[in-house]
Design an enzyme around this catalytic site. Structure first.
Site, PDB file in Angstrom:
ATOM      1  N   THR A   1      83.434  -7.055  38.682  1.00  0.00           N
ATOM      2  CA  THR A   1      83.852  -8.342  38.791  1.00  0.00           C
ATOM      3  C   THR A   1      82.215  -8.891  38.135  1.00  0.00           C
ATOM      4  O   THR A   1      81.471  -7.964  37.794  1.00  0.00           O
ATOM      5  CB  THR A   1      83.731  -8.901  40.108  1.00  0.00           C
ATOM      6  OG1 THR A   1      85.071  -8.562  40.503  1.00  0.00           O
ATOM      7  CG2 THR A   1      83.818 -10.464  40.405  1.00  0.00           C
TER       8      THR A   1
ATOM      9  N   GLY B   1      83.875  -5.683  44.376  1.00  0.00           N
ATOM     10  CA  GLY B   1      85.196  -5.658  45.318  1.00  0.00           C
ATOM     11  C   GLY B   1      84.891  -5.739  46.648  1.00  0.00           C
ATOM     12  O   GLY B   1      83.934  -6.563  47.127  1.00  0.00           O
TER      13      GLY B   1
END
Length: 549
Positions: free
Chosen positions: A358, A451
């Site tokens: 991410t 995560g």
């Protein structure tokens, strides 16, 4: 010609943030940081700059920067107006709870893994609600990058090489990003003409073009041709949801953070509430006693996360109870201060894996407006597949749902029913964009990729600053630990834990294991006395950068 602004020169053991009396941008890629800072120099506000950074990252950071994914933006304006923009991906209308039961790999690779992207709508809504610049002006830098080219960073070059086997399964990705086997070297110029054309359409026709224009038709056509699920109707009906941020408190500081469908804010506030009564001087930084306390709080919060959280528009989530001081007081009673609590005794095994690829960026402007933004493609390079004619790497966000409720996942855990696949539903996330206030004024802008480790990374940065009086540079650079309840293992970065500390934790019943770097907490600290902004890029991502503007 990009306007060059001062960037952090990292020295091991001597963390030094970039400082500015005006604006600050911190993100993973230097080019995107410069673009955001240049916007601020032109008089843009934090939201204008954040949107420009988001589009720039979609070009220069294909691992996670995106217009083919989604995420969350937390905004606090100088006048106190605070909103949370949920532009998380949604399940297509044809999605159902057992759609990947026969072939779980379809939830991770290829177009069938993609949820309806929300990033472009999220940026459009942010500009509509808070922006001051023209839409064309904030998108233009990304168009220029894609069309004229940019020097690829060492991190992205390495990521492409390490993912080449997976990415080579997709013809378009193989051609565009792998050049049919001729890997990009660090600093080599990359041009992305298909993506540039898509960004130009979005620039000229507005964010709606992605959802109702040629781009939408190209995505839907390729989905139809290659067995994907997203239709033109799915795209046309996508909506950003403006939610109320969660508000907590910790040692006199106000914590503004992410509500569901992110699990991050709930877990963060729950852990802070559990830890608040424990005096830091009695649990000194780096001690086994301190780590034990953190681990036990993490277990309890992550067990709640697994069973009780999901998309609040589809399942009932007891948010008010979970973030209350009273609930955490009861949870605190479950912590044995001298012995590890086995995870299996807290709650039966529920849970789902979540990718760590991410990206997070933080922005503060000269006016005192603040943005904390985390967005994702889920896995590195998302699904690995590009929608033909668009240059867009599509997400594999459907894997963030519990794709096979009631049966063990790849980690042997039984996945929670509240996060089961339902049409138009948003998958549970750990993204935790957060703003910390002191005396009613922004003090910290915090967030990270990673995560489920995101939540614990954000937690530890805040604790480092508030409990241990670290500077933002020290707080971001400090080593991190992670426990997510299941599996019942505490992970720590590298080899930094001393043998005595490891032995003490093991003696208390903890199973410990070293891992690679945890998160990339690109954070900003604001000196309340002087107004100086200190931007600290997390050099766990080698090219992370801060720029003042």
């Amino acid at each position: 010609m990009l306007f060059l602004l001062p960037l952090l020169l990292h020295q091991a053991g001597n963390p030094q943030p970039v400082t500015s009396l005006k604006g600050m941008v911190v993100c993973d890629e230097p080019i995107a940081a410069r673009i955001g800072a240049k916007m601020l120099e032109r008089g843009a506000n934090a939201v204008d700059a954040a949107v420009a950074v988001a589009f720039a990252l979609s070009v220069v950071q294909p691992t996670a920067g995106n217009i083919g994914g989604g995420g969350f933006m937390l905004v606090r304006m100088a006048n106190g107006r605070t909103e949370f923009l949920d532009y998380r991906e949604t399940a297509p209308a044809t999605a159902h709870r057992t759609m990947y039961a026969a072939n779980p790999k379809e939830s991770t690779e290829g177009l069938r893994a993609a949820g309806v992207p929300g990033t472009v709508a999220g940026m459009g809504e942010a500009m509509r609600r808070f922006g001051t610049m023209k839409w064309k002006d904030v998108v233009e830098p990304s168009v220029r990058l894609a069309r004229t080219g940019f020097p690829i960073s060492a991190t992205q070059s390495q990521a492409l090489q390490s993912s080449s086997k997976r990415l080579s399964n997709f013809a378009l990705t193989q051609r565009i990003y792998l050049r049919n086997g001729k890997h990009y070297s660090p600093g080599e110029q990359v041009k992305l003409p298909e993506l540039g054309s898509t960004l130009a359409r979005i620039r000229d026709k507005g964010w709606q073009e992605f959802y109702t224009g040629q781009t939408a038709r190209l995505i839907a056509h390729d989905m139809r041709e290659r067995g994907g699920h997203i239709t033109t109707r799915d795209l046309a009906t996508y909506r950003v949801i403006v939610r109320k941020p969660l508000i907590g408190s910790y040692r006199g500081h106000q914590i503004i953070t992410a509500p569901p469908p992110s699990s991050g804010g709930v877990a963060l506030i729950e852990m802070l509430n559990m830890l608040e009564p424990f005096e830091p001087k009695e649990y000194p930084y780096g001690s086994a006693k301190r780590y034990h306390l953190l681990i036990e709080a993490m277990k309890l919060a992550f067990a709640d996360r697994s069973e009780l959280l999901g998309d609040p528009d589809h399942v009932q989530v007891p948010v008010a109870e979970l973030i209350s001081k009273e609930y955490s007081a009861r949870q605190r009673l479950r912590i044995n201060l001298v012995r590890a609590t086995p995870s299996a005794s807290i709650r039966p095994g529920l849970g789902a894996p979540e990718s760590e690829q991410t990206t997070h960026f933080s922005v503060v402007d000269q006016f005192g407006n603040v943005v904390s933004n985390t967005y994702t493609l889920n896995g590195g390079f998302g699904s690995g597949d590009i929608a033909e004619g668009t240059g867009i790497l599509m997400n594999n966000e459907m894997d963030d749902f519990a794709s096979n409720p009631g049966k063990p996942n790849m980690y042997g855990l039984i996945q929670g029913e509240r996060n089961a696949i339902v049409a138009n539903k948003r998958p549970l996330s750990s993204m935790t964009p957060t703003i910390v206030l002191s005396e009613g004024k922004p003090l910290l802008v915090v967030g990270s990729p990673g995560g489920p480790t995101i939540i614990n990374t954000v937690l530890q940065v805040i604790l480092n600053c508030v409990d241990h009086k670290m500077s933002i540079g020290q707080a971001v650079q400090a080593p991190r630990i992670h426990h997510q309840w299941m599996p019942d293992t505490t992970y720590y970065e590298g080899s930094w834990l001393s043998s005595d500390t490891l032995a003490a934790l093991s003696g208390m019943g903890h199973k410990v294991s070293s891992r690679a770097a945890q998160g990339t907490a690109n954070c900003i600290e604001i000196d309340l006395a002087t107004g100086v902004r200190r931007g600290m890029p997390d050099k766990r991502y080698a090219d992370a950068a801060a720029a003042g503007g």
